[in-house]
Design a protein around this motif. Structure first.
Motif, short mmCIF file in Angstrom:
data_model
loop_
_atom_site.label_atom_id
_atom_site.label_comp_id
_atom_site.label_asym_id
_atom_site.label_seq_id
_atom_site.Cartn_x
_atom_site.Cartn_y
_atom_site.Cartn_z
N SER A 241 -6.62 -4.99 11.51
CA SER A 241 -5.31 -5.02 10.87
C SER A 241 -4.91 -3.61 10.39
O SER A 241 -5.21 -2.62 11.07
CB SER A 241 -5.32 -6.02 9.72
N VAL A 242 -4.29 -3.49 9.24
CA VAL A 242 -3.79 -2.20 8.77
C VAL A 242 -4.92 -1.32 8.24
O VAL A 242 -4.72 -0.13 7.98
CB VAL A 242 -2.69 -2.42 7.70
N GLU A 243 -6.11 -1.88 8.10
CA GLU A 243 -7.26 -1.06 7.73
C GLU A 243 -7.52 0.02 8.76
O GLU A 243 -8.10 1.08 8.45
CB GLU A 243 -8.51 -1.94 7.58
N ALA A 244 -7.05 -0.19 10.00
CA ALA A 244 -7.27 0.76 11.08
C ALA A 244 -6.45 2.04 10.91
O ALA A 244 -6.66 3.01 11.65
CB ALA A 244 -6.92 0.11 12.42
N PHE A 245 -5.53 2.06 9.93
CA PHE A 245 -4.64 3.20 9.79
C PHE A 245 -4.89 3.95 8.48
O PHE A 245 -5.59 3.47 7.59
CB PHE A 245 -3.18 2.73 9.86
N THR A 246 -4.29 5.10 8.38
CA THR A 246 -4.49 5.99 7.23
C THR A 246 -3.79 5.44 5.98
O THR A 246 -2.90 4.58 6.08
CB THR A 246 -3.93 7.39 7.54
N PRO A 247 -4.16 5.96 4.80
CA PRO A 247 -3.48 5.54 3.56
C PRO A 247 -1.97 5.74 3.61
O PRO A 247 -1.22 4.92 3.05
CB PRO A 247 -4.12 6.43 2.50
N ALA A 248 -1.49 6.78 4.27
CA ALA A 248 -0.05 7.03 4.36
C ALA A 248 0.66 5.86 5.03
O ALA A 248 1.74 5.43 4.60
CB ALA A 248 0.21 8.32 5.13
N VAL A 249 0.06 5.33 6.09
CA VAL A 249 0.63 4.18 6.78
C VAL A 249 0.62 2.96 5.87
O VAL A 249 1.60 2.20 5.79
CB VAL A 249 -0.14 3.88 8.08
N GLN A 250 -0.48 2.76 5.16
CA GLN A 250 -0.59 1.59 4.28
C GLN A 250 0.46 1.61 3.18
O GLN A 250 1.05 0.57 2.86
CB GLN A 250 -2.01 1.52 3.71
N TRP A 251 0.72 2.79 2.59
CA TRP A 251 1.77 2.88 1.58
C TRP A 251 3.15 2.59 2.19
O TRP A 251 3.99 1.93 1.58
CB TRP A 251 1.78 4.26 0.93
N ALA A 252 3.38 3.07 3.42
CA ALA A 252 4.66 2.81 4.09
C ALA A 252 4.83 1.33 4.40
O ALA A 252 5.92 0.76 4.22
CB ALA A 252 4.74 3.63 5.38
N VAL A 253 3.76 0.68 4.85
CA VAL A 253 3.81 -0.75 5.16
C VAL A 253 4.11 -1.54 3.89
O VAL A 253 4.87 -2.51 3.90
CB VAL A 253 2.49 -1.22 5.80
N MET A 254 3.54 -1.12 2.76
CA MET A 254 3.82 -1.78 1.48
C MET A 254 5.31 -1.79 1.18
O MET A 254 5.89 -2.80 0.78
CB MET A 254 3.08 -1.08 0.34
N LEU A 255 5.93 -0.64 1.38
CA LEU A 255 7.37 -0.52 1.11
C LEU A 255 8.17 -1.49 1.95
O LEU A 255 9.05 -2.21 1.44
CB LEU A 255 7.82 0.92 1.38
N PHE A 256 7.87 -1.57 3.24
CA PHE A 256 8.64 -2.45 4.11
C PHE A 256 8.30 -3.92 3.90
O PHE A 256 9.14 -4.79 4.15
CB PHE A 256 8.44 -2.04 5.58
N MET A 257 7.10 -4.23 3.44
CA MET A 257 6.79 -5.62 3.08
C MET A 257 7.64 -6.06 1.88
O MET A 257 8.13 -7.19 1.84
CB MET A 257 5.30 -5.79 2.78
N ILE A 258 7.81 -5.16 0.91
CA ILE A 258 8.67 -5.47 -0.24
C ILE A 258 10.10 -5.69 0.22
O ILE A 258 10.78 -6.63 -0.22
CB ILE A 258 8.60 -4.33 -1.28
N VAL A 259 10.56 -4.85 1.13
CA VAL A 259 11.91 -4.99 1.70
C VAL A 259 12.05 -6.35 2.38
O VAL A 259 13.05 -7.07 2.18
CB VAL A 259 12.19 -3.87 2.72
N ALA A 260 11.05 -6.74 3.16
CA ALA A 260 11.11 -7.99 3.92
C ALA A 260 11.11 -9.22 3.03
O ALA A 260 11.68 -10.26 3.40
CB ALA A 260 9.94 -8.06 4.89
#
Length: 513
Positions: A241-260
């Motif tokens: 899952s998102v563990e495969a990506f860097t912290p920068a990606v994880q913070w960005a994904v958080m933002l868009f999950m809140i948006v969704a």
């Protein structure tokens, strides 16, 4: 047989054919991806031909369909059953991995369209399953996120007459907010916002790759993850899952999950010059508060080292503030919004943190969003109703309406009653289904704990995706029996349509005059 007294099922089925015919065009996208990567496009072309053929055949049942109140219920329920059935065809024709079995293919397809994110794929990789097939899995979630029938109302003028009820039954909340004078334009506005945020997510994810902050966030991965972040689906083509990506990606994904997980109508108002409606909206504030509380609790436990039952296979969290905060907030947001992504395997967390996550699975995002589960607005109204009842015990003669906020709109009594009925039914189904899954596991010899059965139930009924133990974020639902998987398909189906819209068609009163 009078159309006014009985259900005109032919009209409902005819419209299902129309929906299927137009939705078949989306299969051209994975077909093009298959050609680009030199993979076989046959599974998608076969599905396209079948979808068009079945769609045209169903349309012939009623050349001039009429959509009434009862027909709308049947149309919504059948659409969300027939479309996932057709969605199984690429998996079956490809014949790769565990989804080559019809039951598993249906589970995977229903999980995709309902944006549940649960999977029976034994191995998630482009080597085992082609890039085009994994992208099809992502696309099914994106199509289901804002709503198949919301899309059809936006496209087809013949559905605009009953469009308000279709949207209300497909994406129910307290009320379908009419953003524009015509419901067709409202549907178009919602889908335009949804598509716009998806494109923005692709740009941000891939932009992180271009500036060197996300080495493995290729354009393919950026598209794949954008297609499952905005619909709160959470399925990733990466096994970890998102563990495969860097912290920068994880913070960005958080933002868009809140948006969704936010009511998309609020974005419409923001675009139209009323951004203050976001901060004034009591549901939105409660939604952020809920994620914040859950996230801080999890982060605190992880930081102190008491939230880990075993040492994770990544850098330790205790004493690392950024790491603990990121993991705690990420999982809080992923679970509350029912996205179901994982930034680490929370199976390694101890029971205290799992109980917090289990609680969060019942919250859900905002009404009018892509999120599932009970939804924040219902909990808000229930809390306000309970507070009113306690006040009336002390002041029995007082007249005190339930409001959305201190000076907000009054919630009418019928709506309050419907919310209590829905939550009561949701919790009843949750308890009964947990027992059924536990008993079926005992029947088949599957080792399933009470916590695993509980999480599997809420994860499918609430369209959350991952649970604990056997159904953890890095695991699969494949070990369940075919009977259990079919039952969970049923839970995902009725959970996506928030139960009542489906169950009503099984009542005798629905079919009688």
């Amino acid at each position: 047989m009078s159309r006014n007294l009985h259900v005109d099922y032919r009209s409902s089925v005819s419209y299902v054919g129309t929906v299927l015919k137009y939705l078949s065009l989306t299969l051209l996208f994975p077909t093009a991806v298959a050609v680009y990567y030199r993979e076989s496009p046959v599974p998608f072309l076969v599905a396209l031909v079948v979808a068009v053929a079945v769609g045209l055949a169903l349309e012939r049942l009623e050349p001039e369909p009429m959509l009434g109140h009862r027909e709308a219920f049947l149309l919504v329920s059948l659409t969300w059953l027939v479309v996932p059935l057709v969605g199984t065809i690429p998996y079956l024709v490809a014949g790769q991995g565990t989804v080559a079995h019809p039951v598993d293919a249906l589970f995977e397809s229903m999980s995709g369209f309902t944006t549940t994110g649960a999977t029976v794929l034994g191995e998630i990789s482009v080597e085992r399953h082609s890039r085009s097939m994994l992208l099809w899995r992502q696309l099914t979630q994106w199509l289901g996120g804002m709503g198949i029938l919301v899309l059809m109302v936006a496209i087809l003028s013949e559905l605009s007459v009953g469009g308000t009820q279709l949207i209300r039954e497909e994406a129910p909340g307290i009320e379908v907010e009419k953003l524009t004078p015509r419901i067709r334009d409202t549907a178009r506005a919602l889908w335009a916002i949804y598509a716009g945020f998806t494109v923005l997510a692709v740009a941000v994810y891939y932009g992180l790759h271009l500036v060197g902050l996300a080495p493995n966030m290729t354009f393919y991965n950026a598209v794949a993850h954008a297609l499952t972040t905005l619909p709160t689906g959470g399925f990733s083509p990466e096994a970890r899952s998102v563990e495969a990506f860097t912290p920068a990606v994880q913070w960005a994904v958080m933002l868009f999950m809140i948006v969704a997980g936010t009511n998309f109508a609020l974005y419409w108002y923001a675009v139209r010059g009323q951004p203050d409606r976001l901060q004034r909206n009591p549901e939105f504030r409660t939604y952020l508060f809920a994620m914040g509380v859950v996230g801080v609790l999890l982060s605190g436990l992880l930081f102190l080292g008491v939230g880990l039952a075993e040492t994770p296979a990544i850098d330790p969290l205790p004493g690392d503030l950024e790491h603990s905060l990121r993991q705690g907030l990420f999982q809080a947001i992923a679970i509350v919004t029912t996205t179901g992504y994982a930034s680490m395997d929370f199976n390694t967390w101890d029971p205290s943190t799992k109980v917090i996550l289990l609680f969060a699975m019942f919250l859900g995002g905002s009404a009018g969003s892509a999120a599932g589960s009970v939804k924040i607005v219902r909990w808000y109204v229930i809390q306000a109703s309970m507070h009113r009842e306690m006040f009336k015990i002390v002041h029995p003669q007082a007249v005190r309406p339930v409001r959305m906020g201190k000076a907000g709109d009054v919630v009418d009594e019928d709506t309050i009653h419907s919310i209590f009925v829905f939550v009561g039914l949701f919790l009843t189904l949750f308890v009964v289904s947990t027992v059924l899954l536990f008993l079926d596991a005992h029947r088949t010899g599957l080792s399933l704990s009470a916590l695993e059965a509980t999480s599997a139930t809420i994860a499918t009924l609430g369209n959350v995706g991952p649970g604990f133990g056997l159904v953890g974020p890095m695991e699969s639902y494949y070990p369940f029996s075919n009977a259990a998987k079919l039952y969970m398909v049923f839970l995902m189906w009725i959970g996506r349509l928030e139960i009542l819209s489906v169950l009503v068609i099984f009542t005798p009163a629905y079919w009688r005059s």
